[in-house]
Design an enzyme around this catalytic site. Structure first.
Site, PDB file in Angstrom:
ATOM      1  N   GLU A  85      -3.399   7.644  -3.878  1.00 31.38           N
ATOM      2  CA  GLU A  85      -3.461   6.367  -3.176  1.00 31.38           C
ATOM      3  C   GLU A  85      -3.253   5.248  -4.186  1.00 31.38           C
ATOM      4  O   GLU A  85      -4.031   5.107  -5.128  1.00 31.38           O
ATOM      5  CB  GLU A  85      -4.792   6.194  -2.442  1.00 31.38           C
ATOM      6  CG  GLU A  85      -4.754   4.991  -1.506  1.00 31.38           C
ATOM      7  CD  GLU A  85      -6.049   4.829  -0.703  1.00 31.38           C
ATOM      8  OE1 GLU A  85      -7.130   4.799  -1.323  1.00 31.38           O
ATOM      9  OE2 GLU A  85      -5.964   4.718   0.531  1.00 31.38           O
ATOM     10  N   TYR A 132       0.867  -1.195   0.000  1.00 35.03           N
ATOM     11  CA  TYR A 132       0.000   0.000   0.000  1.00 35.03           C
ATOM     12  C   TYR A 132       0.893   1.230   0.000  1.00 35.03           C
ATOM     13  O   TYR A 132       1.911   1.252   0.706  1.00 35.03           O
ATOM     14  CB  TYR A 132      -0.876   0.011   1.263  1.00 35.03           C
ATOM     15  CG  TYR A 132      -1.641   1.313   1.439  1.00 35.03           C
ATOM     16  CD1 TYR A 132      -2.930   1.445   0.944  1.00 35.03           C
ATOM     17  CD2 TYR A 132      -1.046   2.410   2.074  1.00 35.03           C
ATOM     18  CE1 TYR A 132      -3.623   2.644   1.079  1.00 35.03           C
ATOM     19  CE2 TYR A 132      -1.730   3.610   2.210  1.00 35.03           C
ATOM     20  CZ  TYR A 132      -3.013   3.708   1.710  1.00 35.03           C
ATOM     21  OH  TYR A 132      -3.694   4.899   1.838  1.00 35.03           O
TER      22      TYR A 132
END
Ligand code: GDP
Ligand code: MN
Length: 397
Positions: A206, A118
């Site tokens: 993101e 991530y």
């Protein structure tokens, strides 16, 4: 302003970030053509078909599917295009899918196992600095990771005057457990990603997941970008990426006529001049036992035309049971605003089907009140804040 995954990836690629390559399609036939072209470019016959909507969790909702041949590309693209995709981040009605991204499958197994990470880039308001947040736990909700295994989330704070330093990129690669080629690739990935964030004046990047492929390349598989609207004036190319189909239709309409409108869930519409007074008015509505249906700042010129536009926008929301107009007449005189309200009301006729409470305070407030009271219209006037709150309370019960 939010972007689609495919648009975000265009930005990333232009800064040298390695992406999962793909092409956009609006029909199943276009998807097949896109898959053929991709196979020529990448050599892979496997593709992933991804719904392009402004919402995360598409995989969970059935908006991301693998196709092992062209027949499957056609079938899956046909299913996804036109569907109302429901994900944990959409409403129960879901979001209509107008287009898909046909992308190369970058998960094909090789000698080394793939890994998902991530990574996000954002502004840390507390420190007034940019921050890269990253985790070994990619592919899942970062909120869940934060709750269950917070020690697996790392941050790197970047001083804007120095930019991202080499040691910081290396620390990220190290904390992600990488070595050899993958380590080097990750340092390049992080540097390019940070440049893209700064260069595009973004508010949020993101990338979940960032993939370590079996050939040790580091690839952005997903991409969610929020651009800073206040900086869009210097990025005409990025501003053109706006997809109004993804936005609240009434908000888009309000923006087109220059009204600052935000749709909310409550039952009392409000029309106010000035953002601060609008916030205070929303509090007032709550204290009166209601819930604000919107935020609406009409700005400095509350003439009949503008008041009418604002009424029409507010009344598009059928949850609205009453409208509170709260105007402070500083530069604009209250009697002129009152006349604007009366004229707008008369012009709209039956379109106004809820009680209206008007509070005008400031220059010529008394004359304004008289104008409203003598208009013969179903409009209640108030001068004091509390008086307005009581009248709202009375009409919504
Ligand atoms: P999101 O669900 O909206 O976050 O969309 P993503 O782009 O992150 O895709 C969801 C999931 O699909 C990812 O977490 C991956 O696990 C998986 N996925 C995406 N692309 C590929 C691919 O090329 N191959 C395979 N096997 N899985 C993929
Ligand atoms: Mn994702």
């Amino acid at each position: 302003m939010n972007l689609h995954e495919y648009q975000g990836k265009e930005i990333l690629a232009s800064y040298g970030v390695t992406i999962q390559r793909g092409k956009v399609a609006t029909t199943a036939a276009e998807a097949v053509a896109a898959a053929k072209e991709l196979t020529e470019e990448t050599g892979t016959g496997w593709h992933v078909i991804k719904a392009q909507v402004h919402a995360g969790g598409r995989g969970k909702g059935g908006g991301v599917k693998l196709a092992k041949n062209l027949e499957q590309v056609e079938e899956i693209a046909g299913q996804i295009i036109g569907m109302d995709l429901v994900t944990p981040q959409t409403s129960a009605e879901g979001k209509r899918v107008h287009q898909v991204l046909v992308a190369e499958d970058v998960y094909e197994p090789g000698e080394v196992e793939v890994e998902e990470f991530y990574m996000s880039v954002l502004l840390d308001r507390a420190q007034g600095k940019n921050m890269i947040m990253y985790s070994t736990e990619g592919g899942m909700d970062i909120e869940t990771v934060a709750e269950e295994t917070p020690h697996l989330i790392f941050t790197e704070t970047i001083d804007a005057s120095h930019g991202l330093q080499g040691f910081q990129a290396r620390r990220i690669a190290f904390n992600l457990g990488l070595s050899g080629k993958a380590f080097k690739e990750m340092t390049k990935f992080v540097a390019a990603l940070y440049n893209a964030y700064v260069g595009s004046d973004s508010a949020l990047f993101e990338i979940n997941p960032v993939l370590k492929a079996s050939d040790n390349r580091i690839i952005a598989v997903d991409c969610k970008i929020t651009l800073d609207e206040n900086a869009l004036f210097r990025h005409k190319d990025l501003a053109a990426m706006r997809d109004t189909r993804e936005e609240n239709a009434t908000e888009v309409e309000a923006k087109a006529v220059g009204l600052n409108y935000v749709d909310l869930d409550g039952n009392v519409g409000c029309m106010v001049n000035g953002a601060g007074l609008a916030m205070a008015t929303m509090d007032l509505i709550k204290q009166a036992g209601g819930e604000p249906a919107n935020f609406l700042d009409v700005g400095g010129t509350a003439d009949a035309k503008r008041v009418e536009e604002a009424f029409r926008i507010i009344l598009k929301d059928d949850k609205v049971e009453a409208i509170l107009v709260n105007i402070f007449g500083g530069i604009v005189r209250c009697d002129r605003v009152a006349q604007g309200i009366v004229d707008a009301y008369k012009n709209m006729g039956d379109a106004i089907n809820v009680p209206i409470i008007v509070r005008l305070q400031g220059t010529n407030a008394e004359i304004a009140k008289e104008l409203i009271d003598n208009s013969g219209l179903d409009v209640q006037s108030a001068v004091e804040f509390q008086e307005a709150a009581d009248k709202v309370q009375a009409v919504i019960g």
